[in-house]
Design an enzyme around this catalytic site. Structure first.
Site, PDB file in Angstrom:
ATOM      1  N   THR A  43      37.281  42.587  41.301  1.00  0.00           N
ATOM      2  CA  THR A  43      36.070  42.646  40.279  1.00  0.00           C
ATOM      3  C   THR A  43      36.119  41.482  39.242  1.00  0.00           C
ATOM      4  O   THR A  43      34.982  40.900  39.011  1.00  0.00           O
ATOM      5  CB  THR A  43      36.542  43.437  39.206  1.00  0.00           C
ATOM      6  OG1 THR A  43      36.551  45.016  39.956  1.00  0.00           O
ATOM      7  CG2 THR A  43      35.835  43.560  38.179  1.00  0.00           C
ATOM      8  N   SER A  87      39.440  44.497  46.595  1.00  0.00           N
ATOM      9  CA  SER A  87      40.602  44.919  47.423  1.00  0.00           C
ATOM     10  C   SER A  87      40.638  46.396  48.093  1.00  0.00           C
ATOM     11  O   SER A  87      41.775  46.344  48.779  1.00  0.00           O
ATOM     12  CB  SER A  87      41.581  44.655  46.421  1.00  0.00           C
ATOM     13  OG  SER A  87      41.635  45.937  45.444  1.00  0.00           O
ATOM     14  N   THR A 120      42.086  44.757  41.723  1.00  0.00           N
ATOM     15  CA  THR A 120      43.186  45.702  40.875  1.00  0.00           C
ATOM     16  C   THR A 120      43.450  46.863  41.743  1.00  0.00           C
ATOM     17  O   THR A 120      44.418  47.507  41.568  1.00  0.00           O
ATOM     18  CB  THR A 120      43.005  46.063  39.581  1.00  0.00           C
ATOM     19  OG1 THR A 120      41.493  46.852  39.594  1.00  0.00           O
ATOM     20  CG2 THR A 120      42.669  44.999  38.491  1.00  0.00           C
ATOM     21  N   ASP A 121      42.531  47.311  42.681  1.00  0.00           N
ATOM     22  CA  ASP A 121      42.762  48.601  43.388  1.00  0.00           C
ATOM     23  C   ASP A 121      43.911  48.787  44.298  1.00  0.00           C
ATOM     24  O   ASP A 121      44.676  49.712  44.206  1.00  0.00           O
ATOM     25  CB  ASP A 121      41.527  48.946  44.129  1.00  0.00           C
ATOM     26  CG  ASP A 121      40.261  49.447  43.314  1.00  0.00           C
ATOM     27  OD1 ASP A 121      39.154  49.601  43.827  1.00  0.00           O
ATOM     28  OD2 ASP A 121      40.484  49.501  42.118  1.00  0.00           O
TER      29      ASP A 121
HETATM   30  N1  ASP Z   1      37.358  47.438  43.068  1.00  0.00           N
HETATM   31  C1  ASP Z   1      37.983  46.468  42.530  1.00  0.00           C
HETATM   32  C2  ASP Z   1      38.985  45.804  43.590  1.00  0.00           C
HETATM   33  O1  ASP Z   1      40.064  46.233  43.640  1.00  0.00           O
HETATM   34  C3  ASP Z   1      38.577  46.875  41.553  1.00  0.00           C
HETATM   35  C4  ASP Z   1      39.044  45.602  40.470  1.00  0.00           C
HETATM   36  O2  ASP Z   1      39.336  44.667  40.793  1.00  0.00           O
HETATM   37  O3  ASP Z   1      39.287  45.943  39.331  1.00  0.00           O
HETATM   38  O4  ASP Z   1      38.678  44.781  44.114  1.00  0.00           O
END
Ligand code: ASP
Length: 356
Positions: A43, A87, A120-121
């Site tokens: 993100t 991710s 973050t995932d």
């Molecule tokens: N979907 C995103 C990821 O993991 C979520 C994030 O980065 O906050 O790449």
């Protein structure tokens, strides 16, 4: 007489002013440490696509850092664009390559630490994989964002600045790989994503935060415990991760065995229990020499050999399953992949990696 003394003082003064005018910035530049930033996506590097209305990878590594005010005052930056993906698309094979890339950068004596920007995932698992496999002991800080780069107030730039401050600081030594968002510093082993939208999403449960960053200062609360190192094998073994549920007939476990899994992680209930049907399926796997690790969906305290009925933790352990302590299912899967490459199916050899 008077005129020559005054001009002498004046020329000295002019000389000192000139010297400090030239030297000051040079002294500052010379003293700045170098930090490597390896970008992978997430993100933090995504923007909302006007056609779909959803966030998609859109920001390059260079552009990501250009949006961070004050970064140049903290460190000299060496950027490496490793990938630009959400991710959810990451794989253990990509983390293996990322680990080698980061180790390569940290081998340079001029580079004091590294920052990895990541979604973050699956950040908790990615950070754990690198903490298990990196040879370098220099600080490595995983960072990301919960709001994308086109949001009204993206959290990415402040997170990157703090991560670079941490990677360049002496206070962060000995922590290995950390996950640092919203000013909180988490150990790679204990960190979990706890909120799917809020900026304060990562915590380390009952183990607590390692530290905190405020006004450019790194505060050290705890030392990173339970760290271990394993080499990266040429090929990562196939390990399945299955969550059990009420009424589970064990078919998914049997299917994983029949599909060639070399190891299976079962996310159990409570203190690490499964029902009688799943217990029989675990015995089926163990008889075929397939390693089975039990974790739990419960947040605190983890797995213990408390229950002795068909599928209780004590019975599973007696049958040869490994109790995964307080590791999450996804992390236990990565540890089992690396441990299988070392210990093959030697139960005692495997068990030591999961003992807390
Ligand atoms: N979907 C995103 C990821 O993991 C979520 C994030 O980065 O906050 O790449």
């Amino acid at each position: 007489m008077k005129h020559s003394k005054f001009s002498g003082v004046l020329s000295c003064l002019a000389f000192f002013l000139l010297a400090s005018f030239i030297m000051a910035p040079l002294a500052l530049c010379a003293e700045l440490p170098t930090v490597a930033i390896v970008t992978t996506g997430g993100t933090i590097a995504e923007k909302t696509d006007p056609t779909t209305g959803g966030a998609v990878p859109a920001v390059s590594g260079e552009d990501l850092l250009a949006a961070v005010p004050g970064l140049a005052k903290v460190a000299k930056i060496k950027v490496v664009e490793f990938s630009n993906i959400d991710s959810s698309q990451m794989t253990p094979e990509m983390w293996a390559k990322l680990s080698v890339t980061v180790d390569g950068l940290l081998a340079d004596p001029a580079i004091v630490g590294a920052v990895v920007t990541h979604g973050t995932d699956t950040m908790a698992e990615g950070a754990y994989f690198l903490d298990l496999t990196l040879k370098s002991e220099k600080p490595v800080v995983f960072v990301g964002a919960m709001r994308d780069a086109s949001d009204v107030s993206p959290d990415g730039p402040a997170n990157i600045l703090n991560a670079v401050i941490q990677a360049a600081s002496d206070e962060a030594r000995g922590w290995g790989v950390t996950v640092t968002l919203n000013e909180y510093i988490n150990s790679a082993r204990n960190v979990r994503k706890t909120n799917s939208t809020n900026v304060q999403t990562f915590d380390s449960g009952e183990q607590g935060y390692l530290g905190y960053i405020a006004m450019g200062k790194v505060l050290r609360y705890n030392d990173a415990l339970g760290r271990q190192k394993l080499p990266i094998p040429a090929a990562l073994p196939k390990v399945a991760l299955l969550a059990t549920f009420a009424g589970d007939d064990g078919a998914f476990v049997r299917n994983a065995v029949d599909q060639g899994a070399q190891g299976i992680v079962i996310e159990g209930v409570g203190a690490g229990n499964v029902n009688a049907e799943v217990y029989k399926a675990v015995q089926y796997a163990l008889e075929k020499g397939i390693a089975v690790v039990i974790t739990t969906r419960v947040y605190y305290s983890g797995v213990w050999p408390i229950y002795g009925d068909q599928g209780g933790g004590a019975t599973l352990e007696k049958a040869g399953a490994i109790l995964g302590g307080d590791l999450t299912g996804p992390k236990a899967r990565l540890l089992l992949m690396l441990a299988l490459a070392q210990a093959k199916n030697d139960l005692a050899g495997l068990k030591k990696y999961f003992t807390r």
